[in-house]
Design an enzyme around this catalytic site. Sequence first.
Site, PDB file in Angstrom:
ATOM      1  N   SER A  75      34.762  39.937  34.804  1.00 50.88           N
ATOM      2  CA  SER A  75      34.743  39.481  33.418  1.00 50.88           C
ATOM      3  C   SER A  75      33.398  38.810  33.166  1.00 50.88           C
ATOM      4  O   SER A  75      33.244  37.608  33.354  1.00 50.88           O
ATOM      5  CB  SER A  75      35.898  38.498  33.165  1.00 50.88           C
ATOM      6  OG  SER A  75      35.872  38.006  31.846  1.00 50.88           O
TER       7      SER A  75
ATOM      8  N   GLU B 248      39.840  35.459  42.455  1.00 49.43           N
ATOM      9  CA  GLU B 248      40.802  34.358  42.346  1.00 49.43           C
ATOM     10  C   GLU B 248      41.723  34.488  41.135  1.00 49.43           C
ATOM     11  O   GLU B 248      42.737  33.778  41.042  1.00 49.43           O
ATOM     12  CB  GLU B 248      40.056  33.017  42.274  1.00 49.43           C
ATOM     13  CG  GLU B 248      39.489  32.646  40.919  1.00 49.43           C
ATOM     14  CD  GLU B 248      38.197  33.374  40.539  1.00 49.43           C
ATOM     15  OE1 GLU B 248      37.679  33.147  39.427  1.00 49.43           O
ATOM     16  OE2 GLU B 248      37.701  34.174  41.367  1.00 49.43           O
TER      17      GLU B 248
ATOM     18  N   LYS C 219      30.250  43.719  27.549  1.00 47.99           N
ATOM     19  CA  LYS C 219      30.914  42.923  28.572  1.00 47.99           C
ATOM     20  C   LYS C 219      31.633  43.822  29.570  1.00 47.99           C
ATOM     21  O   LYS C 219      32.288  44.795  29.195  1.00 47.99           O
ATOM     22  CB  LYS C 219      31.913  41.964  27.926  1.00 47.99           C
ATOM     23  CG  LYS C 219      32.586  41.029  28.923  1.00 47.99           C
ATOM     24  CD  LYS C 219      33.520  40.045  28.224  1.00 47.99           C
ATOM     25  CE  LYS C 219      34.140  39.083  29.219  1.00 47.99           C
ATOM     26  NZ  LYS C 219      35.039  38.103  28.563  1.00 47.99           N
TER      27      LYS C 219
ATOM     28  N   HIS D 226      35.951  38.172  40.057  1.00 52.58           N
ATOM     29  CA  HIS D 226      36.897  37.058  40.022  1.00 52.58           C
ATOM     30  C   HIS D 226      38.135  37.375  40.854  1.00 52.58           C
ATOM     31  O   HIS D 226      39.244  37.514  40.323  1.00 52.58           O
ATOM     32  CB  HIS D 226      37.310  36.754  38.583  1.00 52.58           C
ATOM     33  CG  HIS D 226      36.258  36.046  37.792  1.00 52.58           C
ATOM     34  ND1 HIS D 226      35.981  34.706  37.960  1.00 52.58           N
ATOM     35  CD2 HIS D 226      35.408  36.495  36.831  1.00 52.58           C
ATOM     36  CE1 HIS D 226      35.007  34.347  37.126  1.00 52.58           C
ATOM     37  NE2 HIS D 226      34.643  35.411  36.441  1.00 52.58           N
TER      38      HIS D 226
ATOM     39  N   ARG E  91      42.377  35.794  23.728  1.00 48.61           N
ATOM     40  CA  ARG E  91      41.552  34.688  23.214  1.00 48.61           C
ATOM     41  C   ARG E  91      40.408  35.219  22.367  1.00 48.61           C
ATOM     42  O   ARG E  91      40.130  34.709  21.268  1.00 48.61           O
ATOM     43  CB  ARG E  91      41.005  33.885  24.392  1.00 48.61           C
ATOM     44  CG  ARG E  91      40.029  32.772  24.023  1.00 48.61           C
ATOM     45  CD  ARG E  91      39.171  32.414  25.224  1.00 48.61           C
ATOM     46  NE  ARG E  91      38.322  33.535  25.642  1.00 48.61           N
ATOM     47  CZ  ARG E  91      37.726  33.628  26.826  1.00 48.61           C
ATOM     48  NH1 ARG E  91      37.913  32.683  27.735  1.00 48.61           N
ATOM     49  NH2 ARG E  91      36.955  34.676  27.112  1.00 48.61           N
TER      50      ARG E  91
ATOM     51  N   CYS F  25      30.585  34.568  40.067  1.00 50.07           N
ATOM     52  CA  CYS F  25      30.225  35.063  38.732  1.00 50.07           C
ATOM     53  C   CYS F  25      28.948  34.413  38.194  1.00 50.07           C
ATOM     54  O   CYS F  25      27.878  34.631  38.736  1.00 50.07           O
ATOM     55  CB  CYS F  25      31.400  34.885  37.776  1.00 50.07           C
ATOM     56  SG  CYS F  25      31.292  35.953  36.322  1.00 50.07           S
TER      57      CYS F  25
END
Length: 301
Positions: free
Chosen positions: A192, A237, A163, A235, A249, A142
């Site tokens: 992300s 992972e 985003k 991502h 969040r 990323c």
Amino acid sequence: MPINIPNGLPAASVLAGEQIFVMTEERATHQDIRPLTLLFLNLMPKKIATEIQYMRKLSNTPLQVNIDLLRVDKHISKNTPQPHLDTFYKDFEEIEGRNYDGMIITGAPLDQIDFSDVTYWDKLEKIITWSKEHVTSTLFSCWGVAAGLKIFYDLPLINRKEKLSGVFLHHTAQSLNPLIRGFDDTFLAPHSRFIDFPSDVIRKHTDLEILADSEITGMFLAATPDRRQVFVTGHPEYDATTLSDEYRRDLAAGKDPKLPENYFPHDDPTQIPSCVWRSHASLLFGNWLNYYVYQITPYKW
């Protein structure tokens, strides 16, 4: 085969509870085979969660792997207990004279900040430049990809208008590159980020082989011809709920985030999302460890 991580690291008990083979340092010293030694530069704020996510993937191979955790500076973290950092993380000066079979450089929440304004940019540039001579293969993730492309190819940061958040379909290149060996023609992976990695820009300004991309996400996976650097813009992972946690969040912070695409069942954030990228994520990290690290790294540096 197991992953060997420092005694007492919180990830050890979590992974053991998931029946993942974790080897203690004491037991590992009695193994006759040579383990791989990886350097893990963790730039994420919630370091323990990031450690666990990556170590899940690194443990699912027939190779024994030792991990050294690296921090880029000694600033006081708001999201990770300082005793954890002081106990488990090394400073660059401690490992500068060593060689590593592999290295992972994680992402960081710095998408909308110019490289020159990143407080630790000079130190990070030094570490990444050092890796070319001291690491067999380095995997960038990323924001780490953007940093690597800037340092190696002088590519500027390209930001998206909104985003990119969600789970997206990618197309695998028609290539014999072993990094994508066993990949389906299409596969899903989460993203992300605000940073954009247009495939045409990457092809025009670098010598990277793009191994997977999509019209929506741009480049997802690429590697240098010598296999010394690997770039993963998403991502793989991530856990099933990581995008959900990030969404909530940002909601709590009053940022009015868009719902992650192709993620919540029926686009209903009250429902629990599924992890539909786990198998290809494991394959990616397994291929990297085997073909880009184990098969290339010298037995003795």
